[in-house]
Design an enzyme around this catalytic site. Structure first.
Site, PDB file in Angstrom:
ATOM      1  N   LYS A   1     -12.051 -12.126 -15.947  1.00  0.00           N
ATOM      2  CA  LYS A   1     -12.367 -12.343 -17.362  1.00  0.00           C
ATOM      3  C   LYS A   1     -11.614 -13.535 -17.966  1.00  0.00           C
ATOM      4  O   LYS A   1     -12.201 -14.343 -18.679  1.00  0.00           O
ATOM      5  CB  LYS A   1     -12.013 -11.074 -18.148  1.00  0.00           C
ATOM      6  CG  LYS A   1     -12.517 -11.076 -19.570  1.00  0.00           C
ATOM      7  CD  LYS A   1     -13.902 -10.518 -19.620  1.00  0.00           C
ATOM      8  CE  LYS A   1     -14.455 -10.419 -21.012  1.00  0.00           C
ATOM      9  NZ  LYS A   1     -15.781  -9.797 -21.005  1.00  0.00           N
TER      10      LYS A   1
ATOM     11  N   SER B   1     -26.285 -12.032 -25.405  1.00  0.00           N
ATOM     12  CA  SER B   1     -25.938 -10.902 -26.269  1.00  0.00           C
ATOM     13  C   SER B   1     -24.999 -11.321 -27.384  1.00  0.00           C
ATOM     14  O   SER B   1     -24.847 -10.623 -28.373  1.00  0.00           O
ATOM     15  CB  SER B   1     -25.256  -9.826 -25.433  1.00  0.00           C
ATOM     16  OG  SER B   1     -23.993 -10.302 -24.994  1.00  0.00           O
ATOM     17  N   GLY B   2     -24.323 -12.439 -27.201  1.00  0.00           N
ATOM     18  CA  GLY B   2     -23.280 -12.801 -28.154  1.00  0.00           C
ATOM     19  C   GLY B   2     -21.903 -12.531 -27.561  1.00  0.00           C
ATOM     20  O   GLY B   2     -20.896 -12.983 -28.084  1.00  0.00           O
ATOM     21  N   GLY B   3     -21.857 -11.787 -26.445  1.00  0.00           N
ATOM     22  CA  GLY B   3     -20.580 -11.513 -25.780  1.00  0.00           C
ATOM     23  C   GLY B   3     -20.125 -12.712 -24.959  1.00  0.00           C
ATOM     24  O   GLY B   3     -20.900 -13.647 -24.736  1.00  0.00           O
ATOM     25  N   VAL B   4     -18.868 -12.657 -24.511  1.00  0.00           N
ATOM     26  CA  VAL B   4     -18.283 -13.780 -23.786  1.00  0.00           C
ATOM     27  C   VAL B   4     -19.038 -14.098 -22.493  1.00  0.00           C
ATOM     28  O   VAL B   4     -19.364 -15.255 -22.218  1.00  0.00           O
ATOM     29  CB  VAL B   4     -16.814 -13.467 -23.380  1.00  0.00           C
ATOM     30  CG1 VAL B   4     -16.166 -14.657 -22.712  1.00  0.00           C
ATOM     31  CG2 VAL B   4     -16.017 -13.006 -24.560  1.00  0.00           C
ATOM     32  N   ASP B   5     -19.333 -13.054 -21.714  1.00  0.00           N
ATOM     33  CA  ASP B   5     -19.868 -13.304 -20.376  1.00  0.00           C
ATOM     34  C   ASP B   5     -21.236 -13.961 -20.409  1.00  0.00           C
ATOM     35  O   ASP B   5     -21.468 -14.957 -19.722  1.00  0.00           O
ATOM     36  CB  ASP B   5     -19.932 -11.987 -19.582  1.00  0.00           C
ATOM     37  CG  ASP B   5     -18.595 -11.283 -19.572  1.00  0.00           C
ATOM     38  OD1 ASP B   5     -17.575 -11.969 -19.797  1.00  0.00           O
ATOM     39  OD2 ASP B   5     -18.559 -10.067 -19.354  1.00  0.00           O
ATOM     40  N   SER B   6     -22.145 -13.415 -21.210  1.00  0.00           N
ATOM     41  CA  SER B   6     -23.477 -14.021 -21.222  1.00  0.00           C
ATOM     42  C   SER B   6     -23.412 -15.405 -21.856  1.00  0.00           C
ATOM     43  O   SER B   6     -24.145 -16.314 -21.457  1.00  0.00           O
ATOM     44  CB  SER B   6     -24.495 -13.120 -21.924  1.00  0.00           C
ATOM     45  OG  SER B   6     -24.236 -13.027 -23.303  1.00  0.00           O
ATOM     46  N   ALA B   7     -22.513 -15.599 -22.810  1.00  0.00           N
ATOM     47  CA  ALA B   7     -22.402 -16.916 -23.462  1.00  0.00           C
ATOM     48  C   ALA B   7     -21.922 -17.970 -22.470  1.00  0.00           C
ATOM     49  O   ALA B   7     -22.493 -19.061 -22.376  1.00  0.00           O
ATOM     50  CB  ALA B   7     -21.442 -16.829 -24.644  1.00  0.00           C
TER      51      ALA B   7
ATOM     52  N   CYS C   1       5.214  -6.248   1.423  1.00  0.00           N
ATOM     53  CA  CYS C   1       5.617  -4.840   1.462  1.00  0.00           C
ATOM     54  C   CYS C   1       4.955  -4.123   2.653  1.00  0.00           C
ATOM     55  O   CYS C   1       5.224  -4.456   3.788  1.00  0.00           O
ATOM     56  CB  CYS C   1       5.304  -4.168   0.125  1.00  0.00           C
ATOM     57  SG  CYS C   1       6.127  -2.590  -0.053  1.00  0.00           S
TER      58      CYS C   1
ATOM     59  N   GLU D   1       4.244 -10.968  -6.304  1.00  0.00           N
ATOM     60  CA  GLU D   1       3.189 -11.085  -7.317  1.00  0.00           C
ATOM     61  C   GLU D   1       3.593 -10.535  -8.676  1.00  0.00           C
ATOM     62  O   GLU D   1       2.929 -10.820  -9.673  1.00  0.00           O
ATOM     63  CB  GLU D   1       1.906 -10.393  -6.824  1.00  0.00           C
ATOM     64  CG  GLU D   1       1.930  -8.868  -6.781  1.00  0.00           C
ATOM     65  CD  GLU D   1       2.600  -8.293  -5.523  1.00  0.00           C
ATOM     66  OE1 GLU D   1       3.358  -9.026  -4.861  1.00  0.00           O
ATOM     67  OE2 GLU D   1       2.369  -7.111  -5.227  1.00  0.00           O
TER      68      GLU D   1
ATOM     69  N   HIS E   1       7.900  -7.713  -3.763  1.00  0.00           N
ATOM     70  CA  HIS E   1       6.590  -8.041  -4.340  1.00  0.00           C
ATOM     71  C   HIS E   1       6.636  -9.375  -5.089  1.00  0.00           C
ATOM     72  O   HIS E   1       7.031  -9.416  -6.249  1.00  0.00           O
ATOM     73  CB  HIS E   1       6.150  -6.924  -5.302  1.00  0.00           C
ATOM     74  CG  HIS E   1       5.721  -5.690  -4.589  1.00  0.00           C
ATOM     75  ND1 HIS E   1       4.430  -5.481  -4.171  1.00  0.00           N
ATOM     76  CD2 HIS E   1       6.429  -4.608  -4.175  1.00  0.00           C
ATOM     77  CE1 HIS E   1       4.347  -4.330  -3.543  1.00  0.00           C
ATOM     78  NE2 HIS E   1       5.552  -3.773  -3.533  1.00  0.00           N
TER      79      HIS E   1
ATOM     80  N   GLY F   1       0.851  -1.194   0.000  1.00  0.00           N
ATOM     81  CA  GLY F   1       0.000   0.000   0.000  1.00  0.00           C
ATOM     82  C   GLY F   1       0.874   1.225   0.000  1.00  0.00           C
ATOM     83  O   GLY F   1       2.074   1.134   0.271  1.00  0.00           O
TER      84      GLY F   1
END
Ligand code: XMP
Length: 526
Positions: free
Chosen positions: A382, A234-240, A92, A182, A180, A65
């Site tokens: 995503k 919708s045809g988008g990734v998420d709804s599919a 950190c 990560e 770090h 932070g």
């Protein structure tokens, strides 16, 4: 029998809580943990020890932070967290906080360390650094440094300006690293995280795509019972991916609705039908509402007015389709599937998320619909959604699809939207995306598309003077769409796009490339 958790929650897997102390690294830490096949959630530092206990974490990670533990108003954590008997890794600032709150000391060094630094490992390196070289590169970004390790813990590494760059106490379940782990510049960062997860916390590493799907399927079945579910595809990734997952869980009880607004990309509606109806056997209500959209958009030129017209009509069409879907499904639908993703629900990122939404809620569904929500992707990033989609057998063209705005091509046609202009833009857009794919650049480009402005210019083709439309190519690289840079596409690819657009798309006689980053531009033109 206890009720299974709702879809999109941890589902009984080991869970690591990442406490976000305000660095930009919390999401990265959460993702690294997930790469180690352990489920992670981000929480705000204001969380109390009791709230943490209620979440039943297997381990906790404090992020870095911008604060100094000595600063007035520095963000602290409820010290009760140290009595929960849950192992904690501090990174950190997080490591300094552990030291400060547990009998160690944090001092100010003359100069901080920023960037690549050589870490010297003491002895066998303990749990976290055991099995790594005695000297290794790590990424540092600190001004204060731990000078006395927390009570009962052992220092396991140092750097020139951080006498205690790593400490741990297996017994107390306290671990800390000043560097770090990560970020990818830290050579053995993932090793450190995995050793903490496996040896420090005893996690199993069983959060795999296959197990996520199995668990989600069970959760969805438990939530839905024998009721009916509806999903706007919708045809988008998420709804599919959400639809495919729900279909796997409850099959016939799901009815999907696909509204063709007439503002989709070329062949997009066909592809949705092909994939879901033919390949997956999903019951699909297809509504060709393009005429209604074109009528609503006639004469509308102002960008916000266009968005509003599209958004409102979408809701009306969906309401009508819902009745049809209900008939197809045989009874009233009680549940609505939504493709909400984890970044939208992260507490500490909520300000961020809400700004995007209030600006971009067009094409979304209203809040007052009488449905219970099923959000099976609520806990996923995503790229994880894409992996789940592939695992479920969705085609690459859908799983790897770029983000596409709710109002569709409506925000890429400047001025009035007409069927002719949509056809012109669809063809040009198809060529732009096809050439980009041919050049193998699809994955590194966030979004690439064509824009049709409301102007014409003079040109010459053959011996003829032309007076035609220009097409503007827009291609950007981005991490999260909040900022973006114009993509440095090779000239040859731009040339191929340009000559094909002019030769193949009637009415277009000029092609320009948009070299504006965001800010000051936005990704879309409207
Ligand atoms: P801008 O143009 O603001 O867009 O830089 C940022 C990202 O959001 C997408 N976008 C939308 N997505 N409904 C959506 O679902 C919308 O109304 C909308 N407008 C923009 C845009 O494609 C980019 O990825």
């Amino acid at each position: 029998m206890s009720t299974p958790p709702a879809p999109g929650t941890d589902g009984g897997f080991d869970k690591i809580l990442v406490v976000d102390f305000g660095a930009q690294y919390a999401q990265l830490i959460a993702r690294r943990v997930r790469e180690a096949k352990v489920y992670s959630e981000i929480v705000a530092p204001t969380i109390s020890a009791d709230e943490i206990r209620a979440k039943e974490p297997t381990g906790i990670i404090f992020s870095g932070g911008p604060d100094s533990v000595h600063a007035e108003g520095a963000i602290l954590i409820d010290p009760g967290v140290y009595d929960l008997d849950v192992p904690i890794l501090g990174i950190c600032y997080g490591a300094q906080l552990i030291a400060q709150q547990n009998g160690g000391m944090v001092g100010r060094t003359d100069r901080g360390e920023y960037g690549r630094t050589v870490l010297s490992v003491d002895g066998d390196g303990g749990t976290m650094l055991g099995g790594t070289p005695s000297e290794q590169n790590v990424w540092m970004s600190h001004f204060d440094a731990i000078t006395v390790a927390p009570e009962g813990s052992t220092a396991t590494a140092s750097t020139p300006d951080a006498p205690i760059a790593a400490f741990e106490s297996q017994e107390r379940g306290l671990f800390g690293v000043q560097f770090h782990p990560e970020v990818m510049h830290t050579e053995h960062g993932q090793h450190v995280i995995e050793r903490f997860l496996r040896d420090g916390c005893g996690t199993l590493g069983d959060w795999t795509m296959a197990s996520i799907i199995d668990t989600s399927v069970e959760q969805i079945r438990a939530q839905v019972g024998d009721k009916q579910v509806i999903c706007a595809l919708s045809g988008g990734v998420d709804s599919a991916v959400a639809a495919a997952l729900v279909h796997k869980a409850i099959g016939e009880q799901l009815t999907c609705v696909h509204v063709d607004t007439g503002l989709m990309r070329l062949n997009e509606a066909d592809q949705v039908i092909e994939t879901f109806e033919r390949n997956f056997g999903v019951r699909l209500v297809f509504v060709d509402a393009s005429d209604r959209f074109f009528t609503a958009l006639a004469g509308v030129t102002e960008p916000e007015a266009k968005r509003k017209a599209i958004g409102e009509l979408f809701i009306r069409v969906f309401e009508d389709a819902k009745a049809e879907a209900t008939d197809a499904g045989g009874s009233h639908a009680d549940f609505l599937v939504q493709g909400t993703l984890y970044p939208d629900v992260i507490e500490s990122g909520s300000e961020h998320a809400s700004t995007i939404k209030s600006h971009h809620n067009v094409g979304g569904l209203p809040d007052d619909m009488e449905f219970e929500l099923i959000e099976p992707l609520r806990s996923l990033f995503k790229d994880e959604v894409r992996m789940v989609g592939s695992e479920l057998g969705l085609p690459e063209e859908i799983v790897q699809r770029q983000p596409f705005p709710g109002p569709g091509l409506g925000v890429r046609i400047i001025g009035e939207v007409t069927p002719d202009k949509v056809e012109t833009l669809q063809q040009a857009d198809f060529i732009v995306r096809e050439e980009l794919a041919k050049a193998g650049l699809e994955r590194e480009i966030w979004q690439s598309f064509a824009v049709l402005p409301d102007i014409r210019s003079v040109g010459v083709m053959g011996d003829e003077r032309t007076y035609g439309w220009p097409i503007i190519i827009r291609a950007v690289t981005s991490e999260d769409a909040m900022t973006a840079d114009w993509a440095r596409i090779p000239y040859e690819t731009l040339e191929a796009m340009s000559s094909r657009v002019i030769n193949e798309v009637p009415g277009v006689n000029r092609v320009a490339y948009d070299i504006t980053s965001k800010p000051p531009g936005t990704i879309e033109w409207e």
